[in-house]
Design a protein around this motif. Structure first.
Motif, PDB file in Angstrom:
ATOM      1  N   GLU A   1      -3.838   2.475  -1.132  1.00  0.00           N
ATOM      2  CA  GLU A   1      -2.932   2.353  -1.995  1.00  0.00           C
ATOM      3  C   GLU A   1      -2.221   1.026  -1.833  1.00  0.00           C
ATOM      4  OE1 GLU A   1      -0.272   5.656  -2.313  1.00  0.00           O
ATOM      5  OE2 GLU A   1       1.165   4.387  -3.873  1.00  0.00           O
ATOM      6  N   ASN A   2      -2.501   0.164  -0.737  1.00  0.00           N
ATOM      7  CA  ASN A   2      -1.990  -1.086  -0.356  1.00  0.00           C
ATOM      8  C   ASN A   2      -3.116  -2.110  -0.835  1.00  0.00           C
ATOM      9  OD1 ASN A   2      -3.789  -0.457   1.350  1.00  0.00           O
ATOM     10  ND2 ASN A   2      -2.455  -1.196   3.158  1.00  0.00           N
TER      11      ASN A   2
ATOM     12  N   ARG B   1      10.711   2.318 -12.489  1.00  0.00           N
ATOM     13  CA  ARG B   1      10.599   3.412 -12.899  1.00  0.00           C
ATOM     14  C   ARG B   1      11.919   4.407 -12.599  1.00  0.00           C
ATOM     15  NH1 ARG B   1       5.355   4.828 -13.926  1.00  0.00           N
ATOM     16  NH2 ARG B   1       5.609   7.203 -13.896  1.00  0.00           N
TER      17      ARG B   1
ATOM     18  N   LEU C   1      -2.900   3.159   8.518  1.00  0.00           N
ATOM     19  CA  LEU C   1      -2.507   2.224   9.312  1.00  0.00           C
ATOM     20  C   LEU C   1      -3.364   1.153   9.778  1.00  0.00           C
ATOM     21  CD1 LEU C   1       0.391   4.531  11.018  1.00  0.00           C
ATOM     22  CD2 LEU C   1       0.587   2.827   8.998  1.00  0.00           C
ATOM     23  N   ASP C   2      -4.317   1.794  10.227  1.00  0.00           N
ATOM     24  CA  ASP C   2      -5.529   1.040  10.936  1.00  0.00           C
ATOM     25  C   ASP C   2      -6.854   1.908  10.770  1.00  0.00           C
ATOM     26  OD1 ASP C   2      -4.959   2.719  12.609  1.00  0.00           O
ATOM     27  OD2 ASP C   2      -3.861   1.274  13.974  1.00  0.00           O
TER      28      ASP C   2
ATOM     29  N   VAL D   1       7.729  -1.342  -8.683  1.00  0.00           N
ATOM     30  CA  VAL D   1       7.154  -0.227  -9.546  1.00  0.00           C
ATOM     31  C   VAL D   1       8.222   0.725  -9.435  1.00  0.00           C
ATOM     32  CG1 VAL D   1       5.388   1.225 -10.347  1.00  0.00           C
ATOM     33  CG2 VAL D   1       4.919  -1.267  -8.995  1.00  0.00           C
TER      34      VAL D   1
ATOM     35  N   THR E   1       3.820  -2.703   7.509  1.00  0.00           N
ATOM     36  CA  THR E   1       2.763  -2.084   7.530  1.00  0.00           C
ATOM     37  C   THR E   1       3.050  -0.980   6.363  1.00  0.00           C
ATOM     38  OG1 THR E   1       2.435  -2.054   9.502  1.00  0.00           O
ATOM     39  CG2 THR E   1       0.764  -1.001   8.353  1.00  0.00           C
ATOM     40  N   VAL E   2       3.616  -0.048   6.472  1.00  0.00           N
ATOM     41  CA  VAL E   2       4.024   0.976   5.279  1.00  0.00           C
ATOM     42  C   VAL E   2       5.504   1.381   5.168  1.00  0.00           C
ATOM     43  CG1 VAL E   2       1.635   2.116   5.281  1.00  0.00           C
ATOM     44  CG2 VAL E   2       3.307   2.993   6.860  1.00  0.00           C
TER      45      VAL E   2
ATOM     46  N   PRO F   1       1.290  -0.802  13.929  1.00  0.00           N
ATOM     47  CA  PRO F   1       1.933  -0.447  12.800  1.00  0.00           C
ATOM     48  C   PRO F   1       3.299  -0.462  12.704  1.00  0.00           C
ATOM     49  CG  PRO F   1       0.164   1.070  13.536  1.00  0.00           C
ATOM     50  CD  PRO F   1       0.412   0.146  14.977  1.00  0.00           C
TER      51      PRO F   1
ATOM     52  N   ASN G   1       6.224   9.015  -1.412  1.00  0.00           N
ATOM     53  CA  ASN G   1       4.786   9.036  -0.792  1.00  0.00           C
ATOM     54  C   ASN G   1       4.860   7.879   0.279  1.00  0.00           C
ATOM     55  OD1 ASN G   1       2.273   9.364  -0.266  1.00  0.00           O
ATOM     56  ND2 ASN G   1       1.500   8.762  -2.405  1.00  0.00           N
ATOM     57  N   VAL G   2       3.721   7.673   0.918  1.00  0.00           N
ATOM     58  CA  VAL G   2       3.722   6.639   1.803  1.00  0.00           C
ATOM     59  C   VAL G   2       3.264   5.374   0.995  1.00  0.00           C
ATOM     60  CG1 VAL G   2       2.580   5.836   4.034  1.00  0.00           C
ATOM     61  CG2 VAL G   2       2.982   8.069   3.633  1.00  0.00           C
TER      62      VAL G   2
ATOM     63  N   ARG H   1      -4.777   7.788  -2.879  1.00  0.00           N
ATOM     64  CA  ARG H   1      -3.275   7.674  -2.577  1.00  0.00           C
ATOM     65  C   ARG H   1      -3.179   7.782  -0.988  1.00  0.00           C
ATOM     66  NH1 ARG H   1       1.403  10.228  -5.570  1.00  0.00           N
ATOM     67  NH2 ARG H   1       2.295   7.912  -5.046  1.00  0.00           N
TER      68      ARG H   1
ATOM     69  N   ILE I   1      -2.655   5.402   2.892  1.00  0.00           N
ATOM     70  CA  ILE I   1      -2.583   4.258   3.245  1.00  0.00           C
ATOM     71  C   ILE I   1      -3.119   4.233   4.993  1.00  0.00           C
ATOM     72  CG2 ILE I   1      -1.511   1.968   3.883  1.00  0.00           C
ATOM     73  CD1 ILE I   1       0.378   2.556   1.836  1.00  0.00           C
TER      74      ILE I   1
ATOM     75  N   SER J   1      -2.018  -6.001  -4.283  1.00  0.00           N
ATOM     76  CA  SER J   1      -0.685  -5.377  -4.453  1.00  0.00           C
ATOM     77  C   SER J   1      -0.596  -4.456  -5.695  1.00  0.00           C
ATOM     78  CB  SER J   1       0.308  -6.260  -4.378  1.00  0.00           C
ATOM     79  OG  SER J   1      -0.042  -7.487  -5.403  1.00  0.00           O
TER      80      SER J   1
ATOM     81  N   THR K   1      -1.227  -0.154  -6.069  1.00  0.00           N
ATOM     82  CA  THR K   1      -0.130   0.812  -5.742  1.00  0.00           C
ATOM     83  C   THR K   1       0.495   1.183  -7.219  1.00  0.00           C
ATOM     84  OG1 THR K   1       1.908   1.454  -4.808  1.00  0.00           O
ATOM     85  CG2 THR K   1       1.362  -1.031  -5.256  1.00  0.00           C
ATOM     86  N   GLU K   2       0.594  -0.087  -7.970  1.00  0.00           N
ATOM     87  CA  GLU K   2       1.338   0.238  -9.227  1.00  0.00           C
ATOM     88  C   GLU K   2       0.435   1.212 -10.155  1.00  0.00           C
ATOM     89  OE1 GLU K   2       2.232  -3.366 -11.347  1.00  0.00           O
ATOM     90  OE2 GLU K   2       2.966  -2.425 -13.027  1.00  0.00           O
TER      91      GLU K   2
ATOM     92  N   ILE L   1       0.857   4.764  -8.960  1.00  0.00           N
ATOM     93  CA  ILE L   1       2.064   5.254  -9.146  1.00  0.00           C
ATOM     94  C   ILE L   1       2.011   5.618 -10.462  1.00  0.00           C
ATOM     95  CG2 ILE L   1       4.473   4.893  -9.243  1.00  0.00           C
ATOM     96  CD1 ILE L   1       4.297   3.037  -6.804  1.00  0.00           C
ATOM     97  N   LYS L   2       1.589   5.032 -11.498  1.00  0.00           N
ATOM     98  CA  LYS L   2       1.614   5.043 -12.859  1.00  0.00           C
ATOM     99  C   LYS L   2       0.830   6.544 -13.171  1.00  0.00           C
ATOM    100  CE  LYS L   2       2.281   0.729 -15.009  1.00  0.00           C
ATOM    101  NZ  LYS L   2       1.228  -0.283 -15.623  1.00  0.00           N
TER     102      LYS L   2
ATOM    103  N   THR M   1       2.709   9.833 -11.331  1.00  0.00           N
ATOM    104  CA  THR M   1       4.023  10.125 -11.251  1.00  0.00           C
ATOM    105  C   THR M   1       4.599  10.385 -12.969  1.00  0.00           C
ATOM    106  OG1 THR M   1       4.881   7.995 -11.290  1.00  0.00           O
ATOM    107  CG2 THR M   1       4.951   9.423  -9.238  1.00  0.00           C
TER     108      THR M   1
ATOM    109  N   SER N   1       4.370  -3.365  -1.803  1.00  0.00           N
ATOM    110  CA  SER N   1       4.306  -3.990  -3.013  1.00  0.00           C
ATOM    111  C   SER N   1       4.686  -2.915  -4.167  1.00  0.00           C
ATOM    112  CB  SER N   1       2.820  -4.296  -3.329  1.00  0.00           C
ATOM    113  OG  SER N   1       1.818  -3.370  -2.925  1.00  0.00           O
ATOM    114  N   ALA N   2       4.877  -1.659  -3.717  1.00  0.00           N
ATOM    115  CA  ALA N   2       5.155  -0.443  -4.581  1.00  0.00           C
ATOM    116  C   ALA N   2       6.663  -0.418  -5.135  1.00  0.00           C
ATOM    117  CB  ALA N   2       4.756   0.769  -4.052  1.00  0.00           C
TER     118      ALA N   2
ATOM    119  N   PRO O   1       2.967   1.340   0.111  1.00  0.00           N
ATOM    120  CA  PRO O   1       2.841  -0.321   0.597  1.00  0.00           C
ATOM    121  C   PRO O   1       4.113  -1.056   0.122  1.00  0.00           C
ATOM    122  CG  PRO O   1       1.572  -0.217  -1.071  1.00  0.00           C
ATOM    123  CD  PRO O   1       2.007   1.325  -1.129  1.00  0.00           C
TER     124      PRO O   1
END
Lengths: 764, 280
Positions: B180-181, A755, B219-220, A751, A735-736, A668, A742-743, B215, B217, B269, B272-273, B276-277, B280, A747-748, A745
């Protein structure tokens, strides 16, 4: 420089000089058979060292020879090649000169100065052409002064190489100076030898030519005399500028005009960059500033109050002359009587020097014009090349000298293919007006600290910058005619620009500045000034507290959910990673850390120290060891300098290697980053946005074998040395992201950017 | 979730703080039962989040009674949404199954079953391979249910996934939780199926309700919490967990193609959006 100037130019100059100065020169030197000596002797003189080296074939021999000559060894073994090259060049030049010598031709342009000026001294201080006129007399007098030839020769021998090369490479400016010195110098045999070596070489790189273009010219030649013997003062970039205009002791008003354009012009054109040609002139200026009084006093007796500069000049020049002469004799010891050889040698030397000076003056003029057209950068390149070569020639082994040289070289960065769009690295701070109030002193301080690496890392830079901006806001007074918000934004701009000029902003800094500007703009014009300033300072404090300090501790907390009993791999120094490790240890995790590092500079050492204080088992390795380390590591943790919209992570150069290795080994890859470092730009490679560091930091190698091998990389046509500060890790390898929110990805990222910065983003 | 609502209704607490505390207790109780801990935890968390989301309304409420009213109303709405979410998934996945498709599915998933049933109703002709899905043999239940609605299906060994993969056109999975991912936590073996499908370039579709978004992730796989991996009864038993079989595994989003949710068809992907919406 030497090879390209075609015989034509030289011929022109030469002929010009001849025609112009013929009267004085011939008269003065007439006793000695000039024409005969000229072709052979200068060549011989130049050949001396070079030929020796060549013939010797191996370093040892060359060195021994030199030693026998009782010279301090200027040539380091490693530099033999370079020396050979230089010597070859010199030979060529000299030969050509010799050929041309007999031809009488008149080039009018330069003659004027010489003729117009009062004989010896005026000539010396004046432009190149004048020197030719003045030189013979002075030399003659010098010769007559009855120095011991043998001693002189030895000294000269020692210095000859340096000087000659310098002279050649530095180009017009230096030569002018030297020649001036020479002419004036004639009277003093006792000149300190040290000055010759040390001052020009060392001083050259460090001195930033800042001043007005014309002024330094005067000052330079005069001052160097004082300062030269002492090592140049580094610190005072601004001072020389001031000094320059006032100092000119004798410099005829007319003379500077000619001399000025060649050497100083360069400096003027590229103020930030240490000009080599000008360096000779400029460095001493610094020295002068530092201890003008003492030196002046010491030498005043000989030179007289009027010409303090002349003393120095003399010394320098003298050294050169002597060296050349010595070289000649060494080359052909059998051929000539000592006296005859000496005289001939002198003559030759003179001639050659004049020729060179003229040639270079012309070149310089030409260059100047071109450069004026083309702007600073090109100049820088050329000068750097010269400087580097010079530096080589001098062959000073000391680190200091090298560092300085390196720094000087750094300024005149040659543009690297593909990276021309990046701001070029310059070792010198950006120019700014000393007494102008446009840049707040706190900002100035921070800027210089960033420049010289005192403040490193995005977070530290942001904090220090914001602290400076707070002071700026505190000291701000709104003019009566303006709104605070509008005027402050205007006043802020030069400060920010200055910081950028010191070192390109990190993305985090841009974000911080943006938020400050946003705050400024959103202040109601009706708010009283004091309250508005309080608000702004409060906002800045809040920014630091929330986005950096609080965020860091939150990130550490979040990271503890991911890391417990692990072997972590990290890169270089990162306070955030340290915080995380600390937090994990506090929670009872058994962590050990492998610090991968990059040797230029080894920032990981600080990391290891800090981890050691935490009592964490730590291993210090180089990035090159990655393949070994990776199989034993369980997680990779790094801190980002910035995170892009597409999730790519910008971090210190070398981080992407870790990411790749981690992906290969399916470990990771955890990136720590405060969200204020998020950036609404998409990056797919590290070439589009980056920062150029000091490439010279990479070529200095402590090992004896490789030392100086790359030192002259700027002279190598097809070699580019690039030091990029950041690299970009593609989102797919991350990975993160651990942020204070927060933790997440990768892709966040968009967003969060949308915001968090919805209000600010619109402003760009 | 219904249980939560029920407890809410019965709750007589007088302050908001107390109310929230009690709700937490309820959630813990729920997670002690042998159900899918993942979805329960995510669902209840989202439930709490959702019912307390209307801050303005809550602030305007004069006393706790009115507050409670608001919360109850939002809670009911949430549960209603949850129940409707499967219908929404059906709507978003109408064209997922085409005539002549051969589909591989793993374990038992009500979402997958519903989608296939719907496809049969529309007259699509397709066949299904179902893994046996040890250790609870849930694949056999799935096969029975499919045959009941008239879908030709074959039960295969878990170990035969690789053998069968080259023949199938698509893989359809349910999920106990979506990270989340965009990675999913699902019945053990899903990771094998998705990875193999990815290797053979077969699309992997996940049919999942949005209340299962978590919420978190991982790691593995090794970083999954123990409460997810094992049943509550096993955890309470105190036996050596190393010897126990894990119940779920984590599938990396790289191996998934699309998520069919009540929010629409999402790439991994996009999870997560939405999270988050919500948070937050």
């Amino acid at each position: 420089m030497a090879p390209p100037d075609t015989p034509k130019r030289r011929g022109r100059k030469r002929s010009k000089r001849r025609a112009a100065s013929s009267g004085a020169r011939h008269t003065s030197l007439s006793e000695e058979p000039r024409p005969a000596t000229l072709p052979s002797s200068p060549a011989g003189g130049k050949k001396g060292p070079g030929a020796l080296l060549k013939k010797a074939g191996n370093k040892g021999q060359a060195n021994t020879v030199v030693l026998q000559q009782n010279c301090t060894i200027d040539t380091m073994p490693q530099k033999e090649n370079k020396l050979d090259n230089l010597c070859n060049l010199l030979e060529n030049i000299i030969l050509q000169h010799g050929r041309e010598a007999p031809t009488p031709g008149q080039k009018p342009a330069k003659v004027d100065g010489a003729t117009a000026l009062p004989p010896p001294r005026a000539g010396t201080q004046n432009a190149v052409p004048s020197t030719s006129g003045g030189l013979p007399a002075s030399l003659h007098s010098a010769l007559e002064a009855g120095k011991d030839l043998s001693k002189e020769e030895l000294e000269r021998e020692r210095k000859a190489r340096k000087e000659a090369k310098k002279a050649r490479k530095k180009g017009p400016g230096k030569e002018n100076v030297e020649e001036r010195k020479e002419t004036q110098n004639s009277g003093q045999g006792s000149a300190p030898t040290t000055t010759v070596k040390g001052s020009p070489v060392k001083g050259a790189p460090t001195t930033p030519v800042k001043g007005a273009p014309t002024t330094p010219v005067k000052g330079a030649p005069t001052r160097p005399v004082k300062g030269a013997p002492t090592t140049p003062v580094k610190g005072a970039p601004t001072t020389p500028v001031k000094g320059a205009p006032t100092t000119p002791v004798k410099g005829a008003p007319t003379t500077p005009v000619k001399g000025a354009p060649t050497t100083p012009v360069k400096g003027a054109a590229a103020p930030a960059i240490p000009v080599k040609g000008a360096a000779a002139a400029a460095t001493p200026v610094k020295g002068a500033v530092a201890k003008p009084v003492k030196v002046a006093a010491a030498k005043s007796a000989t030179a007289g109050a009027a010409v303090p500069s002349s003393i120095l000049v003399v010394d320098l020049r003298y050294g050169k002359e002597s060296s050349e002469q010595a070289g000649v004799e060494v080359a052909k010891p059998a051929g000539q009587d000592s006296t005859a050889g000496k005289s001939k040698a002198d003559l030759r030397r003179e001639r050659r020097e004049k020729q060179e000076a003229q040639r270079q003056a012309k070149l310089a003029l030409k260059e100047q014009q071109e450069e004026q057209k083309k702007q600073k950068d090109k100049q820088v390149v050329m000068e750097k090349a010269k400087a580097s070569s010079k530096a080589k020639a001098t062959g000073e082994g000391t680190r200091k000298a090298r560092v300085r040289r390196a720094s000087s070289r750094g300024s005149s960065e040659r543009k690297v293919p593909l990276l021309g769009h990046l701001p070029q690295y310059s070792p010198n701070p950006p120019p700014h007006q000393v007494n102008s109030d446009s840049i707040h002193p706190a900002v100035l301080t921070v800027g210089l600290k960033m420049k010289y690496g005192v403040v490193e890392g995005a977070t530290a830079r942001v904090i220090s910058m914001l602290a400076a901006l707070k002071l700026f806001i505190s000291d701000y007074r709104t003019p009566e005619s303006c709104d605070l918000s509008r005027d402050m934004a205007d006043k802020l701009k030069p400060n920010v620009d200055f910081l950028h000029a010191c070192r390109p902003h990190a993305i985090a800094m841009d974000n911080a500045i943006r938020s400050v500007k946003h705050k400024i703009n959103s202040i109601d014009p009706l708010t009283p000034e004091a309250q508005a300033k309080d608000e702004l300072r409060g906002a800045i404090d809040e920014f630091v507290g929330e986005n950096i300090i609080l965020a860091s501790s939150t990130i550490a907390t979040h990271a503890t959910t991911l890391i417990h009993d692990d072997v972590l791999l990290t890169f270089g120094y990162s306070a955030l990673v340290c915080d995380v490790v600390e937090a994990v240890v506090k929670e009872g995790g058994k962590v050990s850390v492998v610090v991968a590092d990059y040797p230029h500079p080894p920032s990981g050492a600080a990391m290891v120290q800090r981890l050691d204080r935490l009592g964490v088992p730590t291993y210090y390795r180089l990035v090159t060891d990655l393949s070994h380390i990776m199989s034993k590591v369980t997680k990779v943790v790094v801190e980002a300098e910035a995170v892009m919209m597409n999730g790519a992570v910008q971090a210190m150069c070398g981080t992407a290697c870790l990411a790749l290795a981690a992906a290969t080994h399916h470990k990771p890859f955890i990136v720590l980053c405060q969200t204020y470092k998020f950036c609404n730009i998409d990056l797919t490679d590290s070439l589009v946005m980056n920062e150029l560091g000091d490439a010279n930091s990479m070529v200095s190698c402590p090992s004896q074998e490789h030392q100086g091998v790359l030192a002259d990389w700027r002279d190598t046509q097809n070699l580019n040395v690039v030091r990029l500060v950041y690299d970009v890790t593609p989102a797919g390898l991350v990975t993160v992201l651990v942020t204070e929110q927060n933790v997440l990805p990768t892709s966040a990222v968009p967003v969060i950017i949308h915001r968090k910065y919805a209000d600010i983003l619109g402003q760009d | 979730m219904m249980a939560l609502m029920e407890s809410m209704r019965r709750d007589k607490s007088t302050t908001l703080q107390e109310f929230i505390e009690k709700m937490k207790l309820e959630r813990e109780k729920l997670s002690k039962v042998d159900v899918s801990v993942v979805s329960v935890s995510s669902g209840s968390e989202l439930f709490m989040r959702f019912i307390t989301l209307a801050h303005q309304e809550l602030e305007q409420a004069a006393d706790f009674a009115s507050c409670r009213e608001i919360l109850l109303r939002r809670g009911e709405k949430f549960v209603k949404n949850m129940q409707e979410s499967r219908k929404k998934i059906l709507r978003s996945s109408t064209n997922l199954i085409k005539d002549g498709m051969i589909i591989l599915t793993h374990s038992h998933s009500r979402n997958v079953l519903a989608v296939m049933t719907e496809a049969v109703k529309q007259g699509r002709q397709f066949s299904v391979f179902v893994t046996e899905s040890q250790p609870d043999n849930s694949g056999r239940c799935m096969a029975k249910a499919l045959e009941a609605v008239g879908v030709p299906c074959t039960v295969i060994l878990d170990a035969a996934v690789g053998y069968i993969m080259e023949r199938v056109n698509a893989v359809m999975l349910g999920a106990e939780g979506v990270c989340e991912n965009g990675g999913i936590i699902n019945k053990i073996g899903s990771c094998n199926v998705a990875t193999l499908a990815h290797m053979k370039n077969k699309p992997v579709y996940v049919l999942v309700e949005s209340y299962k978004f978590i919420r978190r992730i991982p790691l593995d796989n090794s970083s999954l919490p123990k409460s997810y991996l094992h049943k509550a009864s096993v955890l309470n038993h105190g036996s050596d967990l190393e010897l126990e079989h894990p119940q779920v595994d984590y599938t990396h989003p790289d191996n998934l193609t699309l998520l069919y949710t009540d929010l629409g068809v999402l790439p991994t992907s996009a999870v997560t959006e939405h999270l988050i919406k919500l948070y937050t």
